[in-house]
Write an enzyme that holds these catalytic residues in place. Structure first.
Site, mmCIF file in Angstrom:
data_model
loop_
_atom_site.group_PDB
_atom_site.id
_atom_site.type_symbol
_atom_site.label_atom_id
_atom_site.label_comp_id
_atom_site.label_asym_id
_atom_site.label_seq_id
_atom_site.Cartn_x
_atom_site.Cartn_y
_atom_site.Cartn_z
ATOM 1 N N LEU A 1 0.685 -1.209 -0.038
ATOM 2 C CA LEU A 1 -0.019 0.008 -0.060
ATOM 3 C C LEU A 1 0.809 1.234 -0.133
ATOM 4 C CD1 LEU A 1 -2.582 -0.886 2.741
ATOM 5 C CD2 LEU A 1 -2.801 -0.959 0.135
ATOM 6 N N ASP A 2 0.360 2.370 -0.562
ATOM 7 C CA ASP A 2 1.473 3.560 -0.742
ATOM 8 C C ASP A 2 1.510 4.134 0.641
ATOM 9 O OD1 ASP A 2 1.447 3.370 -3.453
ATOM 10 O OD2 ASP A 2 -0.242 4.632 -3.511
ATOM 11 N N LYS A 3 2.397 4.773 1.010
ATOM 12 C CA LYS A 3 2.673 5.314 2.475
ATOM 13 C C LYS A 3 1.389 5.955 2.857
ATOM 14 C CE LYS A 3 5.293 9.083 4.741
ATOM 15 N NZ LYS A 3 6.223 10.142 4.438
#
Length: 337
Positions: free
Chosen positions: A162-164
Site C-alpha cells: 500500500l502507498d505510504k
C-alpha cells in the site's frame, strides 16, 4: 559487522581472516592486494572478486562514502580502473541500506494471525518497505520485531504494498511456502482487494464503471505513473472497477475493486476519468474536507487460506481522518454497501 552481514552476506567468509582489522563493533578494515585477475577492472568489479561476501551495490555505497582507498589515496569513483599489485584498504561499515532490514518495535494493528500468515490494518503515513528517505521505521522493520523468523523471508513476507499515505488491510506471509502461494493467488487474481476512495467532483452517469486503461511511467514526469498508449510507451494492462457509494455537490465516495495491482493504480485511474482523489496532489487532487493525504483506504481483503483452504474475509473500518472528511461533506459510509 554483524548488522551488515545480516543483510548482504552471501554466506561466504573471507579467504584470509588475518587481513581483517577490527576497529569497533560496526567497522572493519580489510587490507587488499589487487592481482593479475583484477588488472584493468573497474574498482567495484574488482572488489566483488576480492570481497565476495558483499554485494556490488553495497561496495559501491562504501566507495561513495569514501570508504575505499588505493595506494593510500581515497577513491571516489566505482569506475576507477585498478592495476595488478595495487594495494587497497576498504572500510566495511553499515550504510543506511545495510541497516534497513533490522527489527524495530512498533505498534501494529494485527487483525488476524496464525502460524502461516498475518492480516494487518496499516495506518496512513507508514511506509511498507525501506527505501531512500525511509531506511527505518517501516512496516518491514515492525514485522521483523514482531517475529524475528521473518528475517528468513524475502521482504519479511510482504507480498503486496500500500502507498505510504494509503490506509488499510494487507496480508503478510509467515513462511516461504505460504508466501509463494499468496503471490500465485494475487497473480491469478484470486485475492479480492477493495478500497474506499473520496474523490473530487460529483459522479455523473452509470453508478458502476469499469476502467481498462494501461499504465506505465509518465513520459513527462518519471516520478508519476500515467495511463499510456502501449503502442507508444511501455506499460502494462490495468483494470479497476469503480462503483458509486454516495454523491454530494463537492465530490463522491466510491468503492474501487482492483483486478491488477499496478503502482498507484486507483489514484491514476480515478484521475484519468476526471475524479482525482481528495488531497492527492501528485495526480491533480487538492486538500479538502480536512484531508491532507490521498483519501484512499483498503477496506476489504478476501482470499482462500493457502494452507487450510478456508474462505478468509476481512474488513477494516475507515481511518479517523477519512471518517471526519465524509462528515464534513455530508456523506456517510456503510461497510455493507
Amino acid at each position: 559487522m554483524k548488522n551488515t552481514k545480516l543483510i548482504i552476506s552471501s554466506g561466504l567468509e573471507a579467504e584470509d581472516p588475518e587481513d581483517r582489522v577490527d576497529t569497533g563493533p560496526d567497522v572493519e578494515l580489510r587490507h587488499l592486494v589487487f592481482g593479475e585477475a583484477q588488472h584493468g577492472l573497474r574498482l567495484d568489479q574488482a572488489l566483488v572478486e576480492l570481497v565476495p561476501e558483499f554485494s556490488r551495490s553495497y561496495l559501491q555505497q562504501l566507495i561513495d562514502l569514501e570508504g575505499v582507498s588505493i595506494n593510500e589515496k581515497v577513491v571516489r569513483k566505482p569506475s576507477t580502473r585498478v592495476k595488478a599489485a595495487d594495494r587497497g584498504i576498504i572500510e566495511l561499515r553499515p550504510t543506511p541500506q545495510s541497516q534497513a532490514f533490522k527489527p524495530e518495535a512498533m505498534s501494529l494493528e494485527i487483525v488476524y494471525e496464525d502460524e502461516h500468515l498475518l492480516i494487518i490494518n496499516k495506518p496512513a503515513g507508514l511506509v511498507v518497505h525501506p527505501a531512500p528517505g525511509n531506511w527505518s521505521g517501516t512496516l518491514l522493520n515492525g514485522l521483523l520485531a514482531h517475529d524475528i523468523k521473518a528475517m528468513n523471508l524475502p521482504r519479511a513476507g510482504i507480498v503486496h504494498r500500500l502507498d505510504k499515505d494509503t490506509s488499510g488491510l494487507m496480508v503478510v506471509a509467515r513462511t516461504r511456502p505460504v508466501m509463494d502461494a499468496l503471490i500465485r493467488l494475487i497473480a491469478a487474481r484470486e485475492v479480492s482487494r477493495q478500497y474506499v476512495a473520496l474523490a473530487h467532483r460529483p459522479w455523473v452517469g452509470a453508478a458502476t464503471r469499469e476502467i481498462n486503461a494501461p499504465m506505465g511511467r509518465d513520459p513527462r514526469n518519471r516520478l508519476r505513473m500515467a495511463v499510456v498508449d502501449l503502442e507508444k510507451n511501455s506499460g502494462k494492462l490495468a483494470r479497476t472497477d469503480v462503483s458509486l457509494l454516495q454523491n454530494c455537490d463537492l465530490g463522491c465516495l466510491v468503492r474501487c475493486t482492483l483486478h491488477t495491482g499496478r503502482t498507484h493504480q486507483i489514484r491514476v485511474h480515478m484521475a484519468s476519468i476526471g475524479h482525482p482523489l481528495v488531497a492527492d496532489e501528485l495526480y491533480g487532487g487538492a486538500a479538502a474536507a480536512g484531508m491532507h493525504r490521498q483519501a484512499l483506504h483498503a477496506f476489504r481483503l478476501a482470499f482462500s487460506h493457502p494452507v487450510t483452504q478456508e474462505s478468509m474475509v476481512f474488513q477494516a473500518p475507515l481511518a479517523e481522518d477519512l471518517t471526519l472528511a465524509l462528515s464534513q461533506w455530508g456523506l456517510s459510509y456503510n461497510p455493507i454497501q
